[in-house]
Design a protein around this motif. Structure first.
Motif, PDB file in Angstrom:
ATOM      1  N   PRO A  86       0.827  -1.212   0.000  1.00 17.99           N
ATOM      2  CA  PRO A  86       0.000   0.000   0.000  1.00 17.99           C
ATOM      3  C   PRO A  86       0.859   1.259   0.000  1.00 17.99           C
ATOM      4  O   PRO A  86       1.909   1.314   0.642  1.00 17.99           O
ATOM      5  CB  PRO A  86      -0.803  -0.119   1.300  1.00 17.99           C
ATOM      6  CG  PRO A  86      -0.784  -1.578   1.634  1.00 17.99           C
ATOM      7  CD  PRO A  86       0.542  -2.075   1.162  1.00 17.99           C
ATOM      8  N   GLN A  87       0.403   2.266  -0.729  1.00 15.78           N
ATOM      9  CA  GLN A  87       1.102   3.544  -0.807  1.00 15.78           C
ATOM     10  C   GLN A  87       0.135   4.673  -0.462  1.00 15.78           C
ATOM     11  O   GLN A  87      -1.058   4.593  -0.745  1.00 15.78           O
ATOM     12  CB  GLN A  87       1.660   3.766  -2.216  1.00 15.78           C
ATOM     13  CG  GLN A  87       2.716   2.753  -2.650  1.00 15.78           C
ATOM     14  CD  GLN A  87       3.984   2.874  -1.853  1.00 15.78           C
ATOM     15  OE1 GLN A  87       4.713   3.851  -1.974  1.00 15.78           O
ATOM     16  NE2 GLN A  87       4.258   1.881  -1.014  1.00 15.78           N
ATOM     17  N   GLN A  88       0.669   5.743   0.109  1.00 16.64           N
ATOM     18  CA  GLN A  88      -0.146   6.913   0.436  1.00 16.64           C
ATOM     19  C   GLN A  88      -0.528   7.709  -0.802  1.00 16.64           C
ATOM     20  O   GLN A  88      -1.525   8.392  -0.820  1.00 16.64           O
ATOM     21  CB  GLN A  88       0.617   7.812   1.408  1.00 16.64           C
ATOM     22  CG  GLN A  88       0.787   7.222   2.793  1.00 16.64           C
ATOM     23  CD  GLN A  88      -0.530   7.122   3.544  1.00 16.64           C
ATOM     24  OE1 GLN A  88      -1.430   7.936   3.355  1.00 16.64           O
ATOM     25  NE2 GLN A  88      -0.653   6.110   4.384  1.00 16.64           N
ATOM     26  N   GLY A  89       0.283   7.605  -1.850  1.00 21.45           N
ATOM     27  CA  GLY A  89       0.026   8.404  -3.040  1.00 21.45           C
ATOM     28  C   GLY A  89       0.680   9.765  -2.927  1.00 21.45           C
ATOM     29  O   GLY A  89       0.970  10.243  -1.819  1.00 21.45           O
ATOM     30  N   ILE A  90       0.919  10.415  -4.048  1.00 18.91           N
ATOM     31  CA  ILE A  90       1.609  11.699  -4.019  1.00 18.91           C
ATOM     32  C   ILE A  90       0.713  12.866  -4.434  1.00 18.91           C
ATOM     33  O   ILE A  90       1.109  14.019  -4.277  1.00 18.91           O
ATOM     34  CB  ILE A  90       2.868  11.674  -4.908  1.00 18.91           C
ATOM     35  CG1 ILE A  90       2.501  11.388  -6.370  1.00 18.91           C
ATOM     36  CG2 ILE A  90       3.859  10.632  -4.401  1.00 18.91           C
ATOM     37  CD1 ILE A  90       3.715  11.456  -7.299  1.00 18.91           C
ATOM     38  N   ARG A  91      -0.475  12.585  -4.923  1.00 22.48           N
ATOM     39  CA  ARG A  91      -1.339  13.682  -5.351  1.00 22.48           C
ATOM     40  C   ARG A  91      -1.741  14.589  -4.186  1.00 22.48           C
ATOM     41  O   ARG A  91      -2.025  15.767  -4.379  1.00 22.48           O
ATOM     42  CB  ARG A  91      -2.579  13.127  -6.049  1.00 22.48           C
ATOM     43  CG  ARG A  91      -2.290  12.562  -7.436  1.00 22.48           C
ATOM     44  CD  ARG A  91      -3.551  11.994  -8.089  1.00 22.48           C
ATOM     45  NE  ARG A  91      -3.301  11.600  -9.468  1.00 22.48           N
ATOM     46  CZ  ARG A  91      -2.774  10.435  -9.815  1.00 22.48           C
ATOM     47  NH1 ARG A  91      -2.457   9.545  -8.871  1.00 22.48           N
ATOM     48  NH2 ARG A  91      -2.560  10.139 -11.084  1.00 22.48           N
ATOM     49  N   ARG A  92      -1.734  14.021  -2.991  1.00 26.55           N
ATOM     50  CA  ARG A  92      -2.092  14.833  -1.816  1.00 26.55           C
ATOM     51  C   ARG A  92      -1.074  15.944  -1.551  1.00 26.55           C
ATOM     52  O   ARG A  92      -1.358  16.887  -0.831  1.00 26.55           O
ATOM     53  CB  ARG A  92      -2.224  13.936  -0.588  1.00 26.55           C
ATOM     54  CG  ARG A  92      -0.958  13.193  -0.223  1.00 26.55           C
ATOM     55  CD  ARG A  92      -1.226  12.000   0.702  1.00 26.55           C
ATOM     56  NE  ARG A  92      -0.010  11.257   0.966  1.00 26.55           N
ATOM     57  CZ  ARG A  92       0.686  11.335   2.087  1.00 26.55           C
ATOM     58  NH1 ARG A  92       0.272  12.149   3.054  1.00 26.55           N
ATOM     59  NH2 ARG A  92       1.772  10.635   2.261  1.00 26.55           N
TER      60      ARG A  92
END
Length: 221
Positions: free
Chosen positions: A33-39
């Protein structure tokens, strides 16, 4: 799969890879799982990162983010997990972004360059493959060749320059730039030049020669 959604531990290989690479990713990879970078988009833009570069990093993350693959046979195993982060650079020099954290403490990092190449940021930027796809293809080919070769010979330093590639043809799917793969009658050769060029250190040249391969061992993808 988007990098900011829940991940399945069993990855689905991205489209466009060879059959060999798809099989390698799906049988040997783990998607964490990844937090994502769009945030981080608004904060990065406030710090001067162009929106187009954030979009490029996000596209990489969508395709590869959170994918853990077996260690590469060189570069201390390569990235532990493919994972984008904040782009860095300038309009004059171009923008790059990290491709994933190292497995061990190292003198360089793995980056995606301004033109999309996968490479190492050592003494200077050294592109290894034209894209991250090429890097993954090279991992899959090394795994395949290692399984099917009757012999594996490692050659280092100046002896690499004496390799005779007459009668060999480049393996196109690895999209080789500094690092290349070559296919012969019954053998495959991987040439790892990245550290030698990145550090201006010819002693770091290395080649792996996989011999005694049959038709399946040579192609198999």
């Amino acid at each position: 799969m988007r990098a900011d959604t829940a991940a399945s531990p069993v990855p689905v290989a991205p489209a466009g890879l060879s059959r060999r690479a798809r099989r390698f990713v799906e049988m040997n990879g783990i998607r964490v799982p990844q937090q994502g970078i769009r945030r981080h988009r608004d904060a990065w833009i406030e710090h001067g990162v162009p929106a187009s570069e954030i979009d490029r990093a996000a596209a990489f993350q969508d395709r590869w983010g959170g994918l853990a693959l077996p260690p590469a046979p060189f570069y201390e195993g390569g990235p532990r997990i493919l994972d984008a982060d904040c782009p860095e650079g300038s309009a004059a020099e171009g923008w790059s972004f990290p491709a994933g954290s190292c497995r061990v403490s190292m003198a360089y990092g793995f980056m995606i360059g301004p033109d999309g190449a996968f490479g190492i940021d050592a003494y200077h930027w050294t592109p290894l493959h034209a894209s991250a796809d090429g890097w993954v293809e090279s991992l899959a080919l090394a795994d395949h060749a290692g399984r099917w070769a009757r012999t594996v010979t490692r050659i280092k330093g100046k002896d690499v320059e004496s390799l005779d590639l007459h009668g060999y043809e480049p393996v196109p799917e690895v999209q080789g730039l500094t690092d290349t793969w070559w296919r012969g009658k019954d053998s495959l050769i991987a040439l790892y030049r990245g550290e030698a060029i990145g550090f201006d250190a010819p002693q770091c040249l290395e080649a792996h020669v996989y011999g005694g391969l049959d038709e399946w061992g040579l192609h198999g993808g």
